[in-house]
Design a protein around this motif. Structure first.
Motif, short mmCIF file in Angstrom:
data_model
loop_
_atom_site.label_atom_id
_atom_site.label_comp_id
_atom_site.label_asym_id
_atom_site.label_seq_id
_atom_site.Cartn_x
_atom_site.Cartn_y
_atom_site.Cartn_z
N VAL A 82 8.63 -10.80 8.40
CA VAL A 82 8.25 -11.13 6.86
C VAL A 82 6.67 -11.38 6.73
CG1 VAL A 82 8.36 -12.74 4.93
CG2 VAL A 82 10.65 -12.21 6.20
N ALA A 83 6.09 -11.96 7.78
CA ALA A 83 4.87 -12.20 7.56
C ALA A 83 4.11 -10.74 7.90
CB ALA A 83 4.26 -13.20 8.94
N HIS A 84 4.55 -10.01 8.89
CA HIS A 84 4.24 -8.72 9.03
C HIS A 84 4.29 -7.62 8.10
CE1 HIS A 84 2.88 -4.97 11.21
NE2 HIS A 84 3.87 -4.36 10.64
N ALA A 85 5.43 -7.89 7.06
CA ALA A 85 5.53 -7.06 5.88
C ALA A 85 4.63 -7.53 4.81
CB ALA A 85 6.92 -7.23 5.41
N LEU A 86 4.22 -8.89 4.70
CA LEU A 86 3.43 -9.43 3.57
C LEU A 86 1.82 -8.81 4.00
CD1 LEU A 86 5.01 -13.00 3.19
CD2 LEU A 86 5.02 -11.08 1.55
N ARG A 87 1.74 -8.99 5.15
CA ARG A 87 0.37 -8.62 5.65
C ARG A 87 0.04 -7.12 5.28
NH1 ARG A 87 1.02 -11.74 10.14
NH2 ARG A 87 1.64 -9.90 11.24
N HIS A 88 1.21 -6.34 5.50
CA HIS A 88 0.95 -4.90 5.05
C HIS A 88 0.75 -4.74 3.80
CE1 HIS A 88 1.06 -0.79 6.64
NE2 HIS A 88 1.89 -0.46 5.35
N ILE A 89 1.51 -5.44 3.09
CA ILE A 89 1.28 -5.18 1.62
C ILE A 89 0.06 -5.59 0.96
CG2 ILE A 89 2.45 -5.98 -0.62
CD1 ILE A 89 5.29 -5.64 0.65
N GLU A 90 -0.50 -6.79 1.64
CA GLU A 90 -1.60 -7.20 1.29
C GLU A 90 -2.75 -6.40 1.45
OE1 GLU A 90 -4.19 -11.25 1.82
OE2 GLU A 90 -2.74 -10.96 3.07
N ALA A 112 8.05 -10.90 -6.68
CA ALA A 112 7.93 -10.84 -7.89
C ALA A 112 6.56 -10.41 -8.16
CB ALA A 112 8.23 -12.04 -8.84
N HIS A 113 5.36 -10.99 -7.52
CA HIS A 113 4.31 -10.45 -7.79
C HIS A 113 3.66 -9.21 -7.05
CE1 HIS A 113 2.84 -14.23 -9.71
NE2 HIS A 113 3.55 -15.11 -8.58
N ILE A 114 4.49 -8.91 -5.80
CA ILE A 114 4.29 -7.79 -5.17
C ILE A 114 4.96 -6.66 -6.03
CG2 ILE A 114 5.17 -6.33 -3.07
CD1 ILE A 114 4.95 -9.14 -1.74
N ASP A 115 6.09 -6.89 -6.59
CA ASP A 115 6.48 -5.72 -7.58
C ASP A 115 5.78 -5.40 -8.70
OD1 ASP A 115 8.38 -5.63 -5.51
OD2 ASP A 115 10.11 -6.70 -6.83
N GLU A 116 5.32 -6.38 -9.42
CA GLU A 116 4.37 -6.29 -10.58
C GLU A 116 3.13 -5.36 -10.00
OE1 GLU A 116 3.21 -10.11 -12.19
OE2 GLU A 116 5.31 -10.62 -12.57
N GLU A 117 2.53 -5.65 -9.09
CA GLU A 117 1.42 -5.15 -8.59
C GLU A 117 1.50 -3.53 -8.16
OE1 GLU A 117 -2.80 -4.67 -7.78
OE2 GLU A 117 -1.64 -5.80 -9.03
N GLY A 130 5.04 2.08 6.14
CA GLY A 130 4.14 1.53 4.93
C GLY A 130 4.77 0.66 4.00
N ILE A 131 4.22 0.56 2.73
CA ILE A 131 4.49 -0.30 1.71
C ILE A 131 6.07 -0.12 1.83
CG2 ILE A 131 4.62 -0.41 -0.72
CD1 ILE A 131 1.62 -0.82 -0.76
N ASN A 132 6.44 0.90 1.67
CA ASN A 132 8.33 0.94 1.17
C ASN A 132 8.85 0.44 2.37
OD1 ASN A 132 7.75 2.34 -1.15
ND2 ASN A 132 7.86 4.17 -0.32
N ASP A 133 8.50 0.57 3.57
CA ASP A 133 9.07 -0.20 4.58
C ASP A 133 9.00 -1.50 4.65
OD1 ASP A 133 9.96 2.36 5.99
OD2 ASP A 133 8.02 2.70 6.25
N ALA A 134 7.95 -2.12 4.44
CA ALA A 134 7.60 -3.33 4.33
C ALA A 134 8.51 -4.13 3.13
CB ALA A 134 5.98 -3.75 4.15
N ARG A 135 8.51 -3.45 2.18
CA ARG A 135 9.09 -3.80 0.79
C ARG A 135 10.81 -4.00 1.23
NH1 ARG A 135 11.76 -5.82 -2.04
NH2 ARG A 135 11.73 -6.11 -4.41
N ASP A 136 11.26 -3.04 2.08
CA ASP A 136 12.62 -2.95 2.63
C ASP A 136 12.78 -4.15 3.32
OD1 ASP A 136 13.21 -0.57 1.32
OD2 ASP A 136 12.90 0.61 3.20
#
Length: 93
Positions: free
Chosen positions: A6-14, A61-66, A33-39
């Motif tokens: 989860v931390a890795h996915a959040l870092r990638h999206i950030e 929710a904030h990630i999805d909005e952005e 990528g982002i899609n994999d991190a969101r998965d």
């Protein structure tokens, strides 16, 4: 899931969201990528206890909005919708 997924996915999206420009460019979507991190975040939501689900849900929710703000609908990728709406977004103009 592996430790710190989860931390890795959040870092990638950030990282992707700190890239300049109105729209995310294709490099943010290269695999993984982002899609994999969101998965990964979606998978975690299904397996976390309720309190952690609420906390992560607020971040998502904030990630999805952005993500919606910085991508465009891709009408030709509707077959990917079962994998998550984020797979049906256009990467760059």
């Amino acid at each position: 899931m592996w430790p710190n997924a989860v931390a890795h996915a959040l870092r990638h999206i950030e990282w992707a969201f700190t890239q300049p420009g109105r729209y995310l460019d294709a490099s943010a979507f290269c695999s993984p990528g982002i899609n994999d991190a969101r998965d990964d975040l979606e998978w975690a939501m299904r397996h976390l206890p309720p309190g952690a689900q609420r906390d992560l849900g607020r971040l998502i929710a904030h990630i999805d909005e952005e993500l919606q703000r910085r991508t465009l609908p891709e009408p030709h990728h509707t077959e990917l919708a079962p994998f998550g709406w984020w797979w049906t977004r256009m990467r760059e103009r």
